[in-house]
Design a protein around this motif. Structure first.
Motif, short mmCIF file in Angstrom:
data_model
loop_
_atom_site.label_atom_id
_atom_site.label_comp_id
_atom_site.label_asym_id
_atom_site.label_seq_id
_atom_site.Cartn_x
_atom_site.Cartn_y
_atom_site.Cartn_z
N SER A 109 -20.34 -4.58 2.46
CA SER A 109 -20.41 -5.79 1.62
C SER A 109 -21.30 -6.85 2.25
CB SER A 109 -19.00 -6.34 1.39
OG SER A 109 -18.20 -5.41 0.71
N LYS A 110 -21.15 -7.03 3.56
CA LYS A 110 -21.95 -8.03 4.26
C LYS A 110 -23.43 -7.69 4.23
CE LYS A 110 -22.34 -10.42 8.72
NZ LYS A 110 -21.77 -10.53 10.10
N THR A 111 -23.73 -6.42 4.52
CA THR A 111 -25.13 -5.98 4.50
C THR A 111 -25.68 -6.04 3.09
OG1 THR A 111 -24.72 -4.50 6.38
CG2 THR A 111 -26.68 -4.08 5.04
N ARG A 112 -24.86 -5.65 2.12
CA ARG A 112 -25.29 -5.68 0.72
C ARG A 112 -25.67 -7.10 0.30
NH1 ARG A 112 -20.43 -4.90 -2.92
NH2 ARG A 112 -20.14 -7.03 -2.17
N ASP A 113 -24.84 -8.07 0.64
CA ASP A 113 -25.13 -9.45 0.26
C ASP A 113 -26.39 -9.95 0.93
OD1 ASP A 113 -22.86 -9.36 -1.27
OD2 ASP A 113 -21.60 -10.44 0.18
N ALA A 114 -26.60 -9.55 2.19
CA ALA A 114 -27.80 -9.97 2.92
C ALA A 114 -29.05 -9.35 2.29
CB ALA A 114 -27.69 -9.58 4.39
N LEU A 115 -28.97 -8.08 1.94
CA LEU A 115 -30.11 -7.41 1.31
C LEU A 115 -30.40 -8.00 -0.07
CD1 LEU A 115 -29.37 -3.70 2.27
CD2 LEU A 115 -31.28 -5.09 3.08
N ALA A 116 -29.33 -8.31 -0.80
CA ALA A 116 -29.52 -8.88 -2.14
C ALA A 116 -30.21 -10.24 -2.04
CB ALA A 116 -28.17 -9.01 -2.83
#
Length: 236
Positions: free
Chosen positions: A216-223
């Motif tokens: 979730s953390k990586t996903r939000d950063a990538l988004a």
């Protein structure tokens, strides 16, 4: 396409060759002129001949050096199989879609694992793509409760990460956006990011595949990064 690149490289190398030898010629002529002027009118033909011979020798060495560099560039180009890279990218896209389509499947995790295992010879019970990615992906996207969310491939970036002999290794990053049907359905669903790696042999056979769902953390950063400055390449 590869032949066009070769031609362009040959043309470019030819320009380098002409430009380099031309610059050396100008420099040598200036040197020759300065030498003769320093001796005044008494400069002998012997001195002039010696300088000209040196000039010709220098130009010959320059041409030989540039020709060697040109040949080396062409040899490197021959090792870059542009058609194969494009083929392997298409293969990677298909592999990704096969894995992530399980989000909308009505099968159980075990049934999905068996299906993929039977479809791809390089997958088995030890494959992390089957034992780790598929269960996590189906759970996170709601597929373990029946047909889960449907995603569309929004962005995909695949690059060759390693060439070892005749084997290519590729790494891909994909963003999958949830398909929204109506204003209330899947309203809380976010985009998902998947990182995957795979290897192919010369004939296009896939020899390995690993996939990882971004946290979730990586996903939000990538988004956030993709919104500020898109780094993923659209795929056709």
């Amino acid at each position: 396409m590869k032949e066009e690149i070769k031609d362009k490289l040959r043309q470019h190398a030819g320009k380098i060759l002409l430009g380099g030898t031309g610059a050396l010629l100008v420099l040598s002529v200036v040197t020759l002129g300065a030498s003769l002027l320093s001796d005044g009118p008494a400069a002998s033909d012997t001195q002039a001949d010696a300088v000209v011979q040196k000039l010709e020798g220098n130009l010959g060495d320059a041409r030989a050096k540039l020709a060697t560099q040109h040949t080396a560039l062409l040899v490197q180009l021959l090792g870059m199989d542009i058609e194969r890279v494009n083929r392997d990218r298409a293969t990677g896209r298909s592999l990704l879609l096969s894995l992530t389509d399980s989000s909308a499947s009505t099968r159980t995790v075990k049934e999905q694992q068996v299906l993929l295992d039977a479809r791809y010879g390089f997958l088995d019970h030890k494959s992390r793509a089957l034992t780790e990615f598929v269960p996590e992906w189906m759970t996170a996207t709601g597929a373990t409760k029946g047909a889960g969310r449907t995603y569309t491939l929004a962005d995909l970036d695949i690059d060759v990460s390693r060439v070892q002999g005749l084997n290519y290794s590729c790494t891909g990053v994909a963003r999958l956006d949830p398909v929204r049907v109506g204003p209330d359905q899947n309203s809380a669903a976010k985009s998902e990011f998947v990182v995957f790696t795979y290897s192919t042999s010369q004939d296009g056979t896939v020899t390995s595949l690993d996939a990882y769902r971004a946290s979730s953390k990586t996903r939000d950063a990538l988004a956030a990064a993709s919104e500020e400055q898109p780094s993923l390449k659209p795929t056709g």
